[in-house]
Structures are given as C-alpha cells and as structure tokens.
Design an enzyme around this catalytic site. Structure first.
Site, PDB file in Angstrom:
ATOM      1  N   THR A  27      -1.191  46.834  33.804  1.00  0.00           N
ATOM      2  CA  THR A  27      -1.575  45.675  32.999  1.00  0.00           C
ATOM      3  C   THR A  27      -2.567  46.157  31.943  1.00  0.00           C
ATOM      4  O   THR A  27      -3.041  47.294  32.017  1.00  0.00           O
ATOM      5  CB  THR A  27      -2.264  44.584  33.855  1.00  0.00           C
ATOM      6  OG1 THR A  27      -3.499  45.104  34.358  1.00  0.00           O
ATOM      7  CG2 THR A  27      -1.389  44.145  35.018  1.00  0.00           C
ATOM      8  N   VAL A  84      -8.134  51.976  38.358  1.00  0.00           N
ATOM      9  CA  VAL A  84      -8.987  51.466  37.282  1.00  0.00           C
ATOM     10  C   VAL A  84      -8.600  52.122  35.959  1.00  0.00           C
ATOM     11  O   VAL A  84      -8.606  53.349  35.823  1.00  0.00           O
ATOM     12  CB  VAL A  84     -10.471  51.730  37.598  1.00  0.00           C
ATOM     13  CG1 VAL A  84     -11.348  51.255  36.443  1.00  0.00           C
ATOM     14  CG2 VAL A  84     -10.860  51.031  38.899  1.00  0.00           C
ATOM     15  N   LYS A  85      -8.277  51.258  35.001  1.00  0.00           N
ATOM     16  CA  LYS A  85      -7.850  51.747  33.694  1.00  0.00           C
ATOM     17  C   LYS A  85      -9.049  51.764  32.756  1.00  0.00           C
ATOM     18  O   LYS A  85      -9.747  50.750  32.603  1.00  0.00           O
ATOM     19  CB  LYS A  85      -6.781  50.787  33.174  1.00  0.00           C
ATOM     20  CG  LYS A  85      -5.696  51.412  32.339  1.00  0.00           C
ATOM     21  CD  LYS A  85      -4.591  50.378  32.133  1.00  0.00           C
ATOM     22  CE  LYS A  85      -3.574  50.864  31.150  1.00  0.00           C
ATOM     23  NZ  LYS A  85      -2.602  49.825  30.817  1.00  0.00           N
ATOM     24  N   VAL A  86      -9.290  52.913  32.148  1.00  0.00           N
ATOM     25  CA  VAL A  86     -10.406  53.028  31.193  1.00  0.00           C
ATOM     26  C   VAL A  86      -9.865  53.592  29.880  1.00  0.00           C
ATOM     27  O   VAL A  86      -8.922  54.383  29.881  1.00  0.00           O
ATOM     28  CB  VAL A  86     -11.541  53.947  31.726  1.00  0.00           C
ATOM     29  CG1 VAL A  86     -12.174  53.372  32.977  1.00  0.00           C
ATOM     30  CG2 VAL A  86     -11.041  55.368  31.973  1.00  0.00           C
TER      31      VAL A  86
END
Ligand code: G3P
Length: 218
Positions: A27, A84-86
């Site tokens: 997402t 976790v998307k960074v």
C-alpha cells in the site's frame, strides 16, 4: 517470482486472497487515501492482515527519522506480517537502519536508480521498490534500472529483495520476471489482465461447443 497486490481496496484484496493468487500486499498513502473511506488507516492494515497471510507493506508519513521510526514501530506492532515502508531519503535510510537493527522488516520505496538501491541494501532494507512505470513516464527505461539493481545485488551479495513496483501492464510483469525481480506488485487490473489470452477464450468456446455436440454429461 512472488506476486503482491498493490492496493488498499479490501474487496480487491479479499477477491485475490480467496483465489490464492497473491503472496502479499503493498500500500502507499495515495492508495489509502483512495480506498480507506471512513476507516482509520490502522484498521485497514489490520483488516488486510486478516485477509492475507503474507507481507503487507504499510508506509510511514513522517519525514524525519525519529518520526518514521516511531510510526514504523507502531505499524509493525499491529501484526507480524506488517513491513514498514519508508521513502528513499536520507531520513528514510536512517530509519531503515534503525528499524532493521530492531528486527523490523522494511520496504524502501520511491527508488529510481541502482545507486539508490545500493544505499537501501546497505541500510538493511528487506525490500527495495524501484518504480518502473514512473521511470518510463519520464522517458527513462524502468526495466533497465531493475536489471541494474539485480546485477548489483547479485555481484555484491545483498539479500535485499527486489520488489518491482509501478507496473502498469502484463509486459512489465513479463520483463520483471525475465530480469529476475523477486516480487512484482500489481494493481488489481494488471493481475487480472495476466490471466486473459484470446486463444484461451476462443479455445474454450470451441471445446464447449464440441462437447455440446456430443450430447453427454460428465
Ligand atoms: O505502490 C507503489 C507503486 O506501485 C505505484 O505505482 O502506478 O502509482 O506509479 P504507480
């Protein structure tokens, strides 16, 4: 090659997960804004976790390292499958290193070059997300960047997985497979485009009409 679904639309995720067509979900803030409706973003991530048994990328929205780490820890605590998307910024790479040291899986996003991908691997990223379609949009060759990242990671032995993102059509998916991407994340439309072929449809129509001529039942 694993297939992830690139959406926050719960109906689409349910449909693909029930058919066992996907290995995970990605997402981003734009996809959440489009599909969350009245739900809190964390509720959407929780619901996706109930629907899919595989990695689910949830993106931070802070722009400083400390804020990203705080948000990342909160997201990771929601469910063991959350990744976790960074973003691929200096703050994002620092957050990636901190989260990775704390054994939280990360997906470094908004990658547009192999040298950026090198830094993400050195920061301990679990996944790197090169945006193929957006590179093509500005006249670059997104697939060439994907191939460069594959070569670089193989040459230097990085185990960061290459997650081909911003794939817009089946040809992109085929090329990502040929280049050796570990994962392709697809919008629902592209996922369903993959299964269609005119020869399959006409072949099935012929089989069924021939069978009707036989006049028997199975
Ligand atoms: O999730 C990131 C990426 O797949 C976005 O794709 O089509 O908005 O460039 P697109």
């Amino acid at each position: 090659m694993k297939i992830f679904l690139d959406t926050a639309d719960l109906d689409e995720i349910r449909r693909a997960a029930e058919a066992r067509l996907i290995d995970g979900v990605t997402t981003n803030p734009s996809l959440l804004a489009k599909s969350a409706g009245d739900r809190e973003p964390v509720e959407v991530f929780m619901e996706i976790s109930r629907l899919v048994d595989g990695p689910i990328s949830a993106e931070v929205v802070a722009t400083d390292t400390e804020g990203m780490v705080t948000e990342g820890e909160k997201l990771a605590a929601l469910h063991e499958n959350i990744v976790v998307k960074v973003p691929l910024t200096e703050a994002g790479l620092r957050a990636c290193r901190t989260l990775s040291d704390r054994e939280i899986r990360t997906n470094v996003t908004l990658c547009f070059s192999a040298v950026q991908a090198l830094l993400a691997a050195k920061a301990g990223a679990t996944y790197i997300s090169p945006f193929v379609g957006r590179l093509d949009d500005v006249g670059h060759d997104g697939m060439e960047v994907l191939a460069e990242i594959r070569d670089l990671y193989d040459t230097y032995g990085y185990d960061t997985e290459i997650l081909a993102a911003s794939l817009r059509h089946p040809r992109h998916v085929l090329e990502a497979m040929k280049v050796g991407a570990d994962v392709a994340t697809l919008p629902p439309k592209v996922l369903y485009q993959l299964m269609h072929h005119p020869l399959t449809e006409s072949g099935l129509a012929t089989f069924l009409s021939d069978w009707e001529g036989l006049g028997r039942a199975l």
